[in-house]
Design an enzyme around this catalytic site. Structure first.
Site, PDB file in Angstrom:
ATOM      1  CE  LYS A  37      -4.005   2.183   0.914  1.00 28.66           C
ATOM      2  NZ  LYS A  37      -5.308   2.042   0.232  1.00 28.66           N
ATOM      3  CD  GLU A 116      -6.118  -1.124  -0.809  1.00 26.99           C
ATOM      4  OE1 GLU A 116      -5.682  -1.915   0.043  1.00 26.99           O
ATOM      5  OE2 GLU A 116      -7.069  -0.348  -0.606  1.00 26.99           O
ATOM      6  CG  HIS A 206     -23.330  -7.206   0.909  1.00 29.14           C
ATOM      7  ND1 HIS A 206     -23.919  -7.544   2.095  1.00 29.14           N
ATOM      8  CD2 HIS A 206     -22.728  -6.010   1.093  1.00 29.14           C
ATOM      9  CE1 HIS A 206     -23.677  -6.569   2.968  1.00 29.14           C
ATOM     10  NE2 HIS A 206     -22.969  -5.630   2.385  1.00 29.14           N
TER      11      HIS A 206
HETATM   12  N1  LIG Z   1     -18.406  -7.749  -0.749  1.00 38.21           N
HETATM   13  C1  LIG Z   1     -18.560  -7.052   0.371  1.00 38.21           C
HETATM   14  N2  LIG Z   1     -19.546  -7.357   1.257  1.00 38.21           N
HETATM   15  C2  LIG Z   1     -19.707  -6.630   2.379  1.00 38.21           C
HETATM   16  N3  LIG Z   1     -18.945  -5.599   2.739  1.00 38.21           N
HETATM   17  C3  LIG Z   1     -17.941  -5.251   1.905  1.00 38.21           C
HETATM   18  C4  LIG Z   1     -17.697  -5.947   0.698  1.00 38.21           C
HETATM   19  N4  LIG Z   1     -16.629  -5.378   0.081  1.00 38.21           N
HETATM   20  C5  LIG Z   1     -16.230  -4.381   0.876  1.00 38.21           C
HETATM   21  N5  LIG Z   1     -17.007  -4.292   1.971  1.00 38.21           N
HETATM   22  C6  LIG Z   1     -16.882  -3.313   3.064  1.00 38.21           C
HETATM   23  O1  LIG Z   1     -16.869  -2.014   2.488  1.00 38.21           O
HETATM   24  C7  LIG Z   1     -15.878  -1.209   3.100  1.00 38.21           C
HETATM   25  C8  LIG Z   1     -14.851  -0.772   2.053  1.00 38.21           C
HETATM   26  O2  LIG Z   1     -14.121  -1.928   1.611  1.00 38.21           O
HETATM   27  P1  LIG Z   1     -12.559  -1.826   1.353  1.00 38.21           P
HETATM   28  O3  LIG Z   1     -12.087  -3.123   0.835  1.00 38.21           O
HETATM   29  O4  LIG Z   1     -11.899  -1.299   2.595  1.00 38.21           O
HETATM   30  O5  LIG Z   1     -12.579  -0.701   0.226  1.00 38.21           O
HETATM   31  P2  LIG Z   1     -11.373   0.225  -0.320  1.00 38.21           P
HETATM   32  O6  LIG Z   1     -10.122  -0.513  -0.074  1.00 38.21           O
HETATM   33  O7  LIG Z   1     -11.702   0.434  -1.767  1.00 38.21           O
HETATM   34  O8  LIG Z   1     -11.476   1.514   0.440  1.00 38.21           O
HETATM   35  C9  LIG Z   1     -15.276  -2.031   4.228  1.00 38.21           C
HETATM   36  O9  LIG Z   1     -15.953  -1.749   5.418  1.00 38.21           O
HETATM   37  C10 LIG Z   1     -15.532  -3.447   3.784  1.00 38.21           C
HETATM   38  O10 LIG Z   1     -15.603  -4.314   4.879  1.00 38.21           O
HETATM   39 MG   LIG Z   2      -8.443   0.012   1.011  1.00 41.07          MG
END
Ligand SMILES: Nc1ncnc2c1ncn2[C@@H]1O[C@H](COP(=O)(O)OP(=O)(O)O)[C@@H](O)[C@H]1O
Ligand SMILES: [Mg+2]
Length: 227
Positions: A37, A116, A206
């Protein structure tokens, strides 16, 4: 350099989940995989009391190669705001050459590096730099995570256009069903399948709490991916 750069249509679309899932899947094919990251905005204490970042810890948990935090996360910024603002507040200037040299060092310690991005593809990283410049500097194939929500088609098509404008290679995209209330999810995915030339690498359901290993089981990576 063997690796992928995971970018998103927005912040909070599932880049970390998909990056961790990619590490798990690539870990089945390679002995040493590591997550990176480059720029993390939002520092908190880890279990050992050291300053870290949630995404950095998520990627580390899915990695099989050990590497110093200074390489896995060269820029840890305090505030959970746009990186250009967080960097300014911390008196830090994000340096592309340093970021690329950290990625290269990680590469020498692992078979595949999964990087990422921060925020959406064009997230500002400094006075003039943004996430697209980082993608150009890293020279890695991209994986675009589309967080399925209202407005995501426009965000996805704009991001694809921006990737193409930079002459970057999109290795594939992933549909992530972040909003269970979103209507017409399948029709949205079908539109993206028609409009995006790169393959859809997965459709992540989800699931609460989200689980990178479950997400990994939904990825379909072509042989030789991400070369
Ligand atoms: N498929 C999914 N089902 C439920 N919650 C999800 C899913 N994908 C992501 N989230 C939730 O959404 C939020 C953002 O996900 P994240 O992977 O941290 O996104 P990013 O890295 O793009 O910011 C987190 O709280 C994560 O747990
Ligand atoms: Mg992230």
């Amino acid at each position: 350099m063997s690796g992928v750069f995971v970018v998103g249509t927005d912040t909070g679309v599932g880049k970390s989940l998909v990056a961790a899932a990619l590490l798990h899947r690539l870990g089945e094919r390679h002995a040493r995989v590591v997550g990176m990251k480059p720029v993390a905005a939002g520092a908190s204490r880890d279990d050992a009391g050291a300053w870290s970042n949630e995404d950095v810890l998520t990627l580390q948990a899915a990695s099989t190669a050990d590497a110093p935090a200074a390489l896995r996360n060269p820029y840890l910024l305090n505030a959970a705001v746009s990186p250009h603002i967080a960097a300014l507040r911390d008196g830090v200037v994000i340096d592309m050459a340093h970021t690329v040299s950290c990625a290269a060092a990680l590469q020498s310690q692992a078979d595949v590096v999964v990087v990422e991005g921060a925020g959406g593809f064009r997230v500002p990283l400094g006075h003039t730099l943004d996430g697209a410049d980082l993608a150009v500097a890293l020279r890695l194939p991209l994986v675009l995570v589309v967080g399925l929500k209202l407005g995501c088609l426009n965000h996805a098509l704009l991001t694809i256009e921006s990737i193409a404008a930079r002459g970057l290679r999109l290795a594939g995209w992933v549909a992530n069903r972040i909003d269970p209330q979103m209507p017409e999810q399948q029709a949205n995915i079908e539109l993206l399948e028609r409009r995006i030339a790169a393959p859809c690498l997965g459709d992540i359901p989800h699931r609460l709490p989200p689980d990178a290993r479950v997400a990994a089981s939904r990825l379909h990576l072509p042989p030789g991916f991400p070369a």
